[in-house]
Design a protein around this motif. Sequence first.
Motif, PDB file in Angstrom:
ATOM      1  N   ARG A   1       0.873  -1.181   0.000  1.00 54.35           N
ATOM      2  CA  ARG A   1       0.000   0.000   0.000  1.00 54.35           C
ATOM      3  C   ARG A   1       0.900   1.218   0.000  1.00 54.35           C
ATOM      4  N   GLU A   2       0.910   1.878  -1.138  1.00 58.09           N
ATOM      5  CA  GLU A   2       1.765   3.049  -1.344  1.00 58.09           C
ATOM      6  C   GLU A   2       0.896   4.213  -1.796  1.00 58.09           C
ATOM      7  N   GLU A   3       1.534   5.343  -2.063  1.00 58.00           N
ATOM      8  CA  GLU A   3       0.778   6.542  -2.418  1.00 58.00           C
ATOM      9  C   GLU A   3      -0.062   6.359  -3.688  1.00 58.00           C
ATOM     10  N   HIS A   4       0.483   5.679  -4.688  1.00 60.84           N
ATOM     11  CA  HIS A   4      -0.212   5.552  -5.973  1.00 60.84           C
ATOM     12  C   HIS A   4      -0.536   4.116  -6.355  1.00 60.84           C
ATOM     13  N   ARG A   5      -0.298   3.184  -5.446  1.00 64.42           N
ATOM     14  CA  ARG A   5      -0.563   1.774  -5.740  1.00 64.42           C
ATOM     15  C   ARG A   5      -0.947   1.067  -4.445  1.00 64.42           C
ATOM     16  N   ALA A   6      -2.014   0.297  -4.518  1.00 63.09           N
ATOM     17  CA  ALA A   6      -2.443  -0.536  -3.397  1.00 63.09           C
ATOM     18  C   ALA A   6      -2.832  -1.880  -3.997  1.00 63.09           C
ATOM     19  N   ALA A   7      -2.261  -2.950  -3.451  1.00 60.26           N
ATOM     20  CA  ALA A   7      -2.490  -4.255  -4.072  1.00 60.26           C
ATOM     21  C   ALA A   7      -2.220  -5.375  -3.087  1.00 60.26           C
ATOM     22  N   PHE A   8      -2.868  -6.505  -3.347  1.00 59.88           N
ATOM     23  CA  PHE A   8      -2.507  -7.735  -2.652  1.00 59.88           C
ATOM     24  C   PHE A   8      -2.882  -8.912  -3.534  1.00 59.88           C
ATOM     25  N   ALA A   9      -2.299 -10.047  -3.205  1.00 63.92           N
ATOM     26  CA  ALA A   9      -2.624 -11.284  -3.913  1.00 63.92           C
ATOM     27  C   ALA A   9      -2.786 -12.394  -2.906  1.00 63.92           C
ATOM     28  N   TYR A  10      -3.695 -13.312  -3.221  1.00 65.13           N
ATOM     29  CA  TYR A  10      -3.780 -14.519  -2.415  1.00 65.13           C
ATOM     30  C   TYR A  10      -3.541 -15.728  -3.298  1.00 65.13           C
ATOM     31  N   GLY A  11      -3.001 -16.752  -2.641  1.00 67.40           N
ATOM     32  CA  GLY A  11      -2.731 -18.016  -3.308  1.00 67.40           C
ATOM     33  C   GLY A  11      -3.640 -19.086  -2.749  1.00 67.40           C
ATOM     34  N   THR A  12      -3.850 -20.102  -3.549  1.00 59.44           N
ATOM     35  CA  THR A  12      -4.764 -21.167  -3.166  1.00 59.44           C
ATOM     36  C   THR A  12      -4.137 -22.125  -2.164  1.00 59.44           C
ATOM     37  N   LEU A  13      -4.994 -22.610  -1.263  1.00 62.77           N
ATOM     38  CA  LEU A  13      -4.625 -23.602  -0.258  1.00 62.77           C
ATOM     39  C   LEU A  13      -5.355 -24.914  -0.581  1.00 62.77           C
ATOM     40  N   PRO A  14      -4.949 -26.027   0.037  1.00 64.34           N
ATOM     41  CA  PRO A  14      -5.653 -27.289  -0.199  1.00 64.34           C
ATOM     42  C   PRO A  14      -7.155 -27.135   0.039  1.00 64.34           C
ATOM     43  N   GLY A  15      -7.945 -27.718  -0.866  1.00 64.16           N
ATOM     44  CA  GLY A  15      -9.392 -27.627  -0.801  1.00 64.16           C
ATOM     45  C   GLY A  15      -9.977 -26.609  -1.761  1.00 64.16           C
ATOM     46  N   HIS A  16      -9.131 -25.736  -2.308  1.00 64.34           N
ATOM     47  CA  HIS A  16      -9.603 -24.750  -3.290  1.00 64.34           C
ATOM     48  C   HIS A  16      -9.822 -25.468  -4.621  1.00 64.34           C
ATOM     49  N   PRO A  17     -10.912 -25.165  -5.339  1.00 66.60           N
ATOM     50  CA  PRO A  17     -11.155 -25.852  -6.611  1.00 66.60           C
ATOM     51  C   PRO A  17     -10.150 -25.490  -7.706  1.00 66.60           C
ATOM     52  N   GLU A  18      -9.449 -24.388  -7.527  1.00 68.71           N
ATOM     53  CA  GLU A  18      -8.418 -23.969  -8.474  1.00 68.71           C
ATOM     54  C   GLU A  18      -7.059 -24.042  -7.786  1.00 68.71           C
ATOM     55  N   CYS A  19      -6.040 -23.898  -8.581  1.00 66.40           N
ATOM     56  CA  CYS A  19      -4.670 -23.908  -8.094  1.00 66.40           C
ATOM     57  C   CYS A  19      -3.999 -22.687  -8.704  1.00 66.40           C
ATOM     58  N   GLY A  20      -3.513 -21.759  -7.877  1.00 64.72           N
ATOM     59  CA  GLY A  20      -2.846 -20.582  -8.429  1.00 64.72           C
ATOM     60  C   GLY A  20      -2.953 -19.370  -7.530  1.00 64.72           C
ATOM     61  N   GLU A  21      -2.880 -18.204  -8.151  1.00 64.85           N
ATOM     62  CA  GLU A  21      -2.790 -16.943  -7.425  1.00 64.85           C
ATOM     63  C   GLU A  21      -3.640 -15.893  -8.119  1.00 64.85           C
ATOM     64  N   GLU A  22      -4.232 -15.011  -7.305  1.00 64.12           N
ATOM     65  CA  GLU A  22      -5.040 -13.924  -7.847  1.00 64.12           C
ATOM     66  C   GLU A  22      -4.644 -12.624  -7.157  1.00 64.12           C
ATOM     67  N   ALA A  23      -4.406 -11.601  -7.970  1.00 62.96           N
ATOM     68  CA  ALA A  23      -3.995 -10.294  -7.447  1.00 62.96           C
ATOM     69  C   ALA A  23      -5.054  -9.246  -7.758  1.00 62.96           C
ATOM     70  N   PHE A  24      -5.153  -8.270  -6.864  1.00 64.77           N
ATOM     71  CA  PHE A  24      -6.072  -7.149  -6.990  1.00 64.77           C
ATOM     72  C   PHE A  24      -5.235  -5.888  -6.871  1.00 64.77           C
ATOM     73  N   VAL A  25      -5.165  -5.096  -7.931  1.00 65.75           N
ATOM     74  CA  VAL A  25      -4.225  -3.980  -8.003  1.00 65.75           C
ATOM     75  C   VAL A  25      -4.955  -2.677  -8.306  1.00 65.75           C
ATOM     76  N   LEU A  26      -4.796  -1.714  -7.426  1.00 63.12           N
ATOM     77  CA  LEU A  26      -5.303  -0.354  -7.642  1.00 63.12           C
ATOM     78  C   LEU A  26      -4.130   0.544  -7.984  1.00 63.12           C
ATOM     79  N   ARG A  27      -4.294   1.347  -9.026  1.00 59.92           N
ATOM     80  CA  ARG A  27      -3.266   2.338  -9.403  1.00 59.92           C
ATOM     81  C   ARG A  27      -3.941   3.698  -9.567  1.00 59.92           C
ATOM     82  N   ARG A  28      -3.277   4.692  -8.977  1.00 54.88           N
ATOM     83  CA  ARG A  28      -3.758   6.068  -9.112  1.00 54.88           C
ATOM     84  C   ARG A  28      -2.763   6.806  -9.990  1.00 54.88           C
ATOM     85  N   ASP A  29      -3.266   7.532 -10.949  1.00 55.35           N
ATOM     86  CA  ASP A  29      -2.408   8.356 -11.784  1.00 55.35           C
ATOM     87  C   ASP A  29      -1.748   9.393 -10.879  1.00 55.35           C
TER      88      ASP A  29
END
Length: 167
Positions: free
Chosen positions: A89-117
């Motif tokens: 979480r910075e002045e012009h960018r706020a983001a996080f990602a989560y990765g899958t744990l056992p029991g999740h129907p998918e395998c991988g990672e998803e990120a959510f990224v906000l950028r301010r001009d």
Amino acid sequence: MQDLTYPQPGLTSENGPPAPPGFHTLRLSTRLPEGSFDAAADALFGWRMHRAVPLLTIAPQQPPAAPGVDVVLRLGPLAAPCRVVWAEREEHRAAFAYGTLPGHPECGEEAFVLRRDPSGGPVTFTIVAVSRPAAWYARAAGPLGRGLQRAVAVQYGRAMRRAAAAR
């Protein structure tokens, strides 16, 4: 991070490794109103975006998104356990990602990224998912599973637009 169901955390970070063979990449961006960055970042890290998606539930006492925080998302009867693997979480960018744990129907990672001009202009919300089916029913769904993932990503974008408008 142990327990993750994919080989290398950071797949969705800016300088992350390439997607492993067999993984699909989804990227979807939504433009948010000028001046909405802080409200959108609060909605993102406080899980309000996730809670605003129809049929998706998350525990009411869920701690804010931060590295190492586990979360269980539910889409109807399906549980999708995840762990936050990176956040910033910075002045012009706020983001996080989560990765899958056992029991999740998918395998991988998803990120959510906000950028301010930096000039104070538009805010962009981008979702990046790198994944492949893990559960038998996710594999059987084939392209329909990717369609569902895209539909949820579209709902995340709409939820962020509503959170930004409510500031």
